[in-house]
Design an enzyme around this catalytic site. Structure first.
Site, PDB file in Angstrom:
ATOM      1  NE  ARG A 146      44.323  58.363  45.083  1.00 54.08           N
ATOM      2  CZ  ARG A 146      44.298  57.383  44.187  1.00 54.08           C
ATOM      3  NH1 ARG A 146      45.414  56.985  43.619  1.00 54.08           N
ATOM      4  NH2 ARG A 146      43.160  56.816  43.839  1.00 54.08           N
ATOM      5  CE1 TYR A 147      49.881  60.961  46.369  1.00 55.91           C
ATOM      6  CE2 TYR A 147      49.031  60.902  44.128  1.00 55.91           C
ATOM      7  CZ  TYR A 147      49.623  60.262  45.200  1.00 55.91           C
ATOM      8  OH  TYR A 147      49.953  58.940  45.101  1.00 55.91           O
ATOM      9  NE  ARG A 150      51.513  64.596  42.737  1.00 54.21           N
ATOM     10  CZ  ARG A 150      51.830  64.682  44.019  1.00 54.21           C
ATOM     11  NH1 ARG A 150      51.728  65.820  44.664  1.00 54.21           N
ATOM     12  NH2 ARG A 150      52.230  63.607  44.669  1.00 54.21           N
ATOM     13  CB  CYS A 159      45.067  52.289  24.906  1.00 57.36           C
ATOM     14  SG  CYS A 159      44.951  53.003  26.533  1.00 57.36           S
ATOM     15  CB  CYS A 163      49.628  47.311  28.259  1.00 57.94           C
ATOM     16  SG  CYS A 163      50.036  48.706  27.191  1.00 57.94           S
ATOM     17  CB  CYS A 166      46.232  47.988  31.370  1.00 56.64           C
ATOM     18  SG  CYS A 166      45.504  49.624  31.570  1.00 56.64           S
ATOM     19  NE  ARG A 168      43.412  54.860  35.054  1.00 54.24           N
ATOM     20  CZ  ARG A 168      44.475  55.657  34.855  1.00 54.24           C
ATOM     21  NH1 ARG A 168      45.063  55.689  33.686  1.00 54.24           N
ATOM     22  NH2 ARG A 168      44.911  56.439  35.833  1.00 54.24           N
ATOM     23  CG  ASP A 327      49.023  49.301  40.444  1.00 59.88           C
ATOM     24  OD1 ASP A 327      49.865  49.541  41.328  1.00 59.88           O
ATOM     25  OD2 ASP A 327      48.679  50.149  39.587  1.00 59.88           O
ATOM     26  CG  ASP A 364      49.806  53.957  42.999  1.00 60.45           C
ATOM     27  OD1 ASP A 364      49.521  54.583  44.027  1.00 60.45           O
ATOM     28  OD2 ASP A 364      49.629  54.405  41.847  1.00 60.45           O
ATOM     29  CE  LYS A 371      52.330  57.442  41.019  1.00 57.52           C
ATOM     30  NZ  LYS A 371      51.249  58.417  41.260  1.00 57.52           N
TER      31      LYS A 371
HETATM   32  S1  SF4 Z   1      49.055  50.591  30.258  1.00 52.58           S
HETATM   33 FE1  SF4 Z   1      46.811  50.725  30.015  1.00 52.58          FE
HETATM   34  S2  SF4 Z   1      46.386  52.924  29.864  1.00 52.58           S
HETATM   35 FE2  SF4 Z   1      48.590  52.636  29.438  1.00 52.58          FE
HETATM   36  S3  SF4 Z   1      48.711  52.426  27.205  1.00 52.58           S
HETATM   37 FE3  SF4 Z   1      48.588  50.376  28.048  1.00 52.58          FE
HETATM   38  S4  SF4 Z   1      46.408  49.869  28.002  1.00 52.58           S
HETATM   39 FE4  SF4 Z   1      46.562  52.084  27.772  1.00 52.58          FE
END
Ligand code: SF4
Length: 440
Positions: A146-147, A150, A159, A163, A166, A168, A327, A364, A371
């Site tokens: 994207r940038y 990088r 994972c 979380c 998250c 994703r 997000d 973001d 960002k």
């Molecule tokens: S925030 Fe999402 S990608 Fe990061 S450790 Fe937690 S579940 Fe995994």
């Protein structure tokens, strides 16, 4: 799925269990970094050797509401709700991270990050599945460019913990996958062919779920690309399973520097002796550790919570780098705060504590906008030769701007906001009136 080949991860968790022991004591009496794992007693029957073994934690992750109810009091109604949520957004928490939760506190900030909420589905239509449109910016499968200088390499979606906030979480129900050798080679070929890429971020999922040997294979080939200056690793292992940061991993990473590691502490109670020791091992191996936290309602959305987190991080020599606004991801709306909350927190930190303890607050932007830092506007006025700046206490000062013709000190006070003066940003009326008084 999505045209991505996948391998099972079971064989990738190799043998290697150093880690640190948990300590017993009074959790609330000690500063961050000296605090104990409050719920180790919940796992009193677990042998210390197992507790110190990251693979034991990984294998014994709590993944069903029924298992969770063995450690946290849950009514049958709560369990039924969890069953409902986890059909869409699964549950996974390591025994280590679970041990940090205060089982009888439904508002515990550690619990909010690990235990599903019914709001994930009742408010589930709000937001977007993939607000950052990472899929659109994928140059080859798994590589986001994207940038200009990088790229992001996503090696796996596995994972140690899922979380609840998250970005994703759309990927969670697709099963566990790891990029195949052919896919990794395609990513490396892309980087070799793009000489502007000098910074490679390895992320996931969490890339440290891969074996040290597997990681070394990718990192050593990246390091062989002449124009790649730095490698960054994004991982939450130091927070949710610090036993993974073992000597073998640190020694390997130390061989391929400069490597920077970005981790994700969100609350000062996550800064345990185990987490501090993990960060220390990385630092001693020449791996700088930075923190990227996410602003979360009921977790860290107060000035006091952020101050304690950031100061606690500095105590373990981890630099608070970013504070992300959460997000707009579907299933996270209940954890999102108004943007203004983040700006206010940073304003409350700036000047009142070391600048090292003040992260950059960023949003973001959706649709791949990237960002953008947000903060209070300290520039309250500007005209030829000088600017007006307010400090952290709200006092306004004139500051001579080098390069412009020197202006003699006015015999009489200058007039207020003059023609041609750019309109200041959104500042408080009090500050503006102070500025005008100083100028006129
Ligand atoms: S925030 Fe999402 S990608 Fe990061 S450790 Fe937690 S579940 Fe995994």
């Amino acid at each position: 799925m999505n045209g991505v080949s996948r391998e099972t991860s079971a064989s990738l968790i190799e043998e290697e269990p150093p880690g640190t022991g948990s300590i017993t004591g009074k959790p609330d009496m000690e500063p961050p970094g000296k605090r104990v794992s409050v719920g180790r007693s919940l796992f009193a029957d677990v042998a210390q050797a197992d507790w110190d073994n990251w693979k034991w934690h990984f294998r014994n992750r709590i993944t069903t509401p029924g298992e969770l109810a063995r450690y946290i009091p849950l009514s049958s109604k709560e369990q039924a709700r969890l069953e409902l949520v986890t059909r869409k957004y699964p549950l996974a928490v390591t025994p280590y991270y679970l041990s940090l939760i205060r089982p009888h506190d439904p508002h515990d900030p550690i619990r909010k990050q690990a235990v599903p909420s019914i709001l994930e589905i009742t408010m589930g239509q709000i937001g977007r599945e993939d607000p950052l449109e990472e899929r659109r910016d994928s140059a080859v499968p798994g590589l986001v460019h994207r940038y200009p200088d990088r790229v992001l390499m996503v090696l796996t979606d596995i994972c140690p913990m899922l979380c609840r906030h998250c970005t994703r979480k759309r990927e969670w129900h697709k099963g566990c996958w790891v990029r195949t050798a052919a896919e990794v080679e395609a990513m490396l070929a892309y980087i070799r062919n793009h000489r502007t890429v000098r910074d490679v971020i390895i992320s996931g999922g969490d890339p440290l779920t891969l074996s040290t040997h597997h990681l070394e294979d990718v990192i050593s080939r990246l390091r062989a690309i002449e124009h790649v200056d730095i490698i960054r690793i994004g991982t939450r292992f130091p927070v949710v399973l610090p036993q993974r940061i073992d000597d073998e991993l640190c020694t390997m990473l130390g061989r391929y520097g400069p490597i920077w590691l970005n981790t994700h502490f969100n609350h000062e109670r996550e800064i345990t002796p185990e987490a501090a020791a993990a960060c220390d091992r990385l630092l001693r191996s020449g791996i700088p550790v930075n923190n990227q936290s996410v602003l979360l309602k009921g977790v860290n959305d107060t000035l006091e919570a952020q101050r304690r987190l950031c100061q606690g991080l500095l105590r373990i020599k981890v630099r608070p780098y970013y504070l992300f606004h959460c997000d707009e991801v579907q299933g996270t709306e209940h954890l999102r705060t108004p943007v203004e909350a983040g700006i206010k927190i940073i304003e409350g930190l700036r000047g009142y504590t070391s600048g090292l303890a003040v992260p950059t607050f960023v949003v973001d932007l959706p649709e791949g906008g990237g960002k953008v830092p947000l903060q209070t506007n300290y520039l309250v006025g500007q005209r030829e030769g000088e600017i007006l700046v307010r400090n952290y206490q709200g006092k306004v000062f004139r500051y001579r701007n080098p390069g412009a013709p020197a202006r003699p000190e006015p015999a009489t006070p200058a007039t207020g906001q003059t023609e041609g003066t750019p309109t200041p940003g959104p500042v408080r009326a009090r500050v503006l009136s102070q500025a005008r008084r100083r100028m006129g």
